[in-house]
Enzyme design. Structure first.
Site, PDB file in Angstrom:
ATOM      1  N   ARG A  32     -26.820 -31.117 -24.280  1.00 40.69           N
ATOM      2  CA  ARG A  32     -27.456 -32.230 -24.977  1.00 40.69           C
ATOM      3  C   ARG A  32     -27.878 -33.293 -23.969  1.00 40.69           C
ATOM      4  O   ARG A  32     -27.119 -33.652 -23.068  1.00 40.69           O
ATOM      5  CB  ARG A  32     -26.503 -32.836 -26.011  1.00 40.69           C
ATOM      6  CG  ARG A  32     -26.126 -31.861 -27.117  1.00 40.69           C
ATOM      7  CD  ARG A  32     -25.250 -32.475 -28.170  1.00 40.69           C
ATOM      8  NE  ARG A  32     -24.813 -31.465 -29.140  1.00 40.69           N
ATOM      9  CZ  ARG A  32     -23.964 -31.678 -30.123  1.00 40.69           C
ATOM     10  NH1 ARG A  32     -23.439 -32.875 -30.276  1.00 40.69           N
ATOM     11  NH2 ARG A  32     -23.628 -30.696 -30.956  1.00 40.69           N
ATOM     12  N   ARG A  61     -18.303 -37.598 -23.488  1.00 37.52           N
ATOM     13  CA  ARG A  61     -19.712 -37.351 -23.809  1.00 37.52           C
ATOM     14  C   ARG A  61     -20.415 -36.764 -22.583  1.00 37.52           C
ATOM     15  O   ARG A  61     -20.754 -37.474 -21.648  1.00 37.52           O
ATOM     16  CB  ARG A  61     -20.380 -38.654 -24.250  1.00 37.52           C
ATOM     17  CG  ARG A  61     -21.714 -38.453 -24.967  1.00 37.52           C
ATOM     18  CD  ARG A  61     -22.258 -39.779 -25.459  1.00 37.52           C
ATOM     19  NE  ARG A  61     -21.400 -40.392 -26.456  1.00 37.52           N
ATOM     20  CZ  ARG A  61     -21.437 -40.119 -27.759  1.00 37.52           C
ATOM     21  NH1 ARG A  61     -22.289 -39.217 -28.207  1.00 37.52           N
ATOM     22  NH2 ARG A  61     -20.621 -40.720 -28.591  1.00 37.52           N
ATOM     23  N   GLU A 118     -13.928 -38.868 -32.871  1.00 31.74           N
ATOM     24  CA  GLU A 118     -14.441 -37.642 -33.491  1.00 31.74           C
ATOM     25  C   GLU A 118     -14.181 -36.423 -32.610  1.00 31.74           C
ATOM     26  O   GLU A 118     -14.415 -36.449 -31.401  1.00 31.74           O
ATOM     27  CB  GLU A 118     -15.944 -37.767 -33.741  1.00 31.74           C
ATOM     28  CG  GLU A 118     -16.556 -36.517 -34.359  1.00 31.74           C
ATOM     29  CD  GLU A 118     -18.050 -36.415 -34.122  1.00 31.74           C
ATOM     30  OE1 GLU A 118     -18.557 -35.277 -34.111  1.00 31.74           O
ATOM     31  OE2 GLU A 118     -18.707 -37.456 -33.907  1.00 31.74           O
ATOM     32  N   ARG A 130     -13.350 -32.286 -25.953  1.00 29.20           N
ATOM     33  CA  ARG A 130     -12.683 -33.417 -26.614  1.00 29.20           C
ATOM     34  C   ARG A 130     -11.246 -33.064 -26.990  1.00 29.20           C
ATOM     35  O   ARG A 130     -10.372 -33.929 -27.005  1.00 29.20           O
ATOM     36  CB  ARG A 130     -13.489 -33.855 -27.838  1.00 29.20           C
ATOM     37  CG  ARG A 130     -14.828 -34.470 -27.444  1.00 29.20           C
ATOM     38  CD  ARG A 130     -15.480 -35.219 -28.567  1.00 29.20           C
ATOM     39  NE  ARG A 130     -16.708 -35.870 -28.107  1.00 29.20           N
ATOM     40  CZ  ARG A 130     -17.332 -36.855 -28.741  1.00 29.20           C
ATOM     41  NH1 ARG A 130     -16.833 -37.315 -29.879  1.00 29.20           N
ATOM     42  NH2 ARG A 130     -18.437 -37.382 -28.257  1.00 29.20           N
TER      43      ARG A 130
END
Length: 425
Positions: free
Chosen positions: A261, A276, A348, A390
């Site tokens: 991404r 991230r 998250e 994560r």
């Protein structure tokens, strides 16, 4: 993709759904565009029918010796043939305009999705697990990880910001997490393991809703393919263009893949650490089912992801996303947020969503109910089971020791040859 027929028949319901998304009414404009397209199509079809009729009449007129009538009919056919290309082009232009407009509109929220503008309006469903208390100030993962192989500097030097190199113990832990997640889904919950393409064509990314709106969030290769942002793209497109028998459903697929991404919409967010990244691994769940079974499937898939977190001993909570925080293709999303003691907050770690028939319409993925001739669109669902990086972060923070070591969750120890502790260098 939305059904223009449904919009024509239920314009108020469509606009009400858009309003819940914070979007203006569009049913009237879409119906008017479709009316123009259908009017041109009707004219085109009438012209084609008359051309065929006149062409047949030419032979009959010649057979009777009525040359004047034959000449008039031939002139009429010539005029009709001359008009056809312009009508065909106009119909094609209007159809493309309508499809483009429909493709830019997000899925409508399910009736039980709470209203809201952003993450602060998401609804808490439940909390599971008790956050551990530490006799010392809990550290964040980016200060724990380097001593056991989380190498931010080398990754950034090699590839730039938001790339990380994993070495030694932490690389083994990362691999164990992914394998444990995949084994859980395939061995306990009946998912079929898939190794899908990581590079896909435009049609695949369009089918799941990333194109055309979110192209800037993706990486594209020089030959025009796209690096998958999630295995949802590859797994969901397994049924693209197919008509399945009802008895084949549900189909459940799981894959452990790298994901890519650009994070174009996340500039400045989580620039430190491993939260991230441009490249990360994730275990993805995808289900293809009937409309009647999709809500139950959504709950089951969310439960599978929660089971993995519970097995790892990680405290978490389930949130139901509000209308303003949902993704483009989804009708309802549950986010699972894991407790990070170093950050003293929930973050998250999984999103599990139902897309109803929104993606299926874009992919033309259908099934034929038992005993019926007509087909219906399938429902598609997807979710993280889980994001491996994560989860690694959560393990580092929740299993940290005061000497810099990191405990290995018991369910992962068989994957690490019985190792119970990752010792710092």
């Amino acid at each position: 993709m939305h059904d223009i027929r449904s919009i024509r028949e239920n314009p108020a319901a469509f606009d009400e759904g858009l309003s819940r998304r914070g979007l203006p009414a569009q049913a009237e404009a879409l119906a008017a565009l479709d009316e123009r397209r259908r009017a041109v199509l009707t004219q085109l079809q009438a012209g084609q029918a008359r051309r065929n009729e006149a062409s047949k009449a030419i032979g009959a007129a010649k057979g009777k010796g009525d040359h004047a009538a034959a000449d008039a009919l031939m002139a009429e056919v010539a005029t009709l043939k001359e008009a056809m290309p312009a009508l065909e082009a106009e119909e094609k232009t209007l159809a493309t305009e309508l499809d483009t407009a429909l493709a830019a509109i997000p899925n409508l929220p399910a009736a039980d999705v709470p209203p809201g503008d952003g993450e602060n309006d998401n609804a808490l469903v439940h909390v599971r697990g008790e956050p551990a208390s530490f006799a010392y100030p809990a550290r964040e993962h980016d200060s724990i990880g380097p001593a056991i192989g989380l190498d931010f500097e080398t990754g950034a030097a090699m590839a730039g910001a938001r790339f990380t190199l994993l070495r030694g113990p932490v690389a083994r832990l990362h691999r164990a997490l992914g394998q444990f997640m995949l084994d859980t889904l395939t061995q306990q919950h009946g998912f079929e393991e898939v190794v899908p393409p990581l590079l896909v064509r435009d049609e695949a990314v369009y089918g799941t809703g990333q194109l055309p709106k979110f192209a800037e969030d993706l990486f594209r290769t020089t030959d025009g393919r796209w690096l998958i942002p999630t295995a949802e793209v590859s797994l969901t497109n397994i049924v693209a263009g197919q008509i399945l028998a009802e008895k084949e459903l549900p189909l459940r697929f799981a894959a452990l893949t790298p994901c890519f991404r650009s994070e174009a919409g996340a500039a400045g967010r989580d620039t430190r650490g491993y939260i991230r990244q441009h490249q990360f691994e994730k275990v993805e769940m995808v289900a293809i089912t009937t409309p009647e079974a999709s809500d139950a499937e959504h709950e089951a898939m969310t439960g599978h992801a929660e089971g993995i977190l519970s097995a790892l001993g990680l405290p978490f909570r389930r949130m139901k996303l509000c209308t303003g925080d949902m993704g483009f293709s989804v009708a309802r999303t549950y986010d699972l947020e894991v407790w990070l003691p170093g950050q003293t907050r929930y973050r998250e770690i999984s999103s599990v969503s139902t897309c109803t028939d929104f993606q299926a319409r874009r992919m033309n993925a259908r099934y034929r109910p038992e005993g019926e001739k007509a087909t219906r669109f399938v429902h598609t669902l997807n979710g993280s089971g889980l994001a491996v990086g994560r989860t690694l972060v959560a393990v580092l923070e929740n299993y940290q020791q005061d000497n810099g070591a990191v405990g290995v969750p018991p369910v992962l120890q068989p994957y690490l040859g019985g190792l119970t502790m990752l010792e710092p260098k």
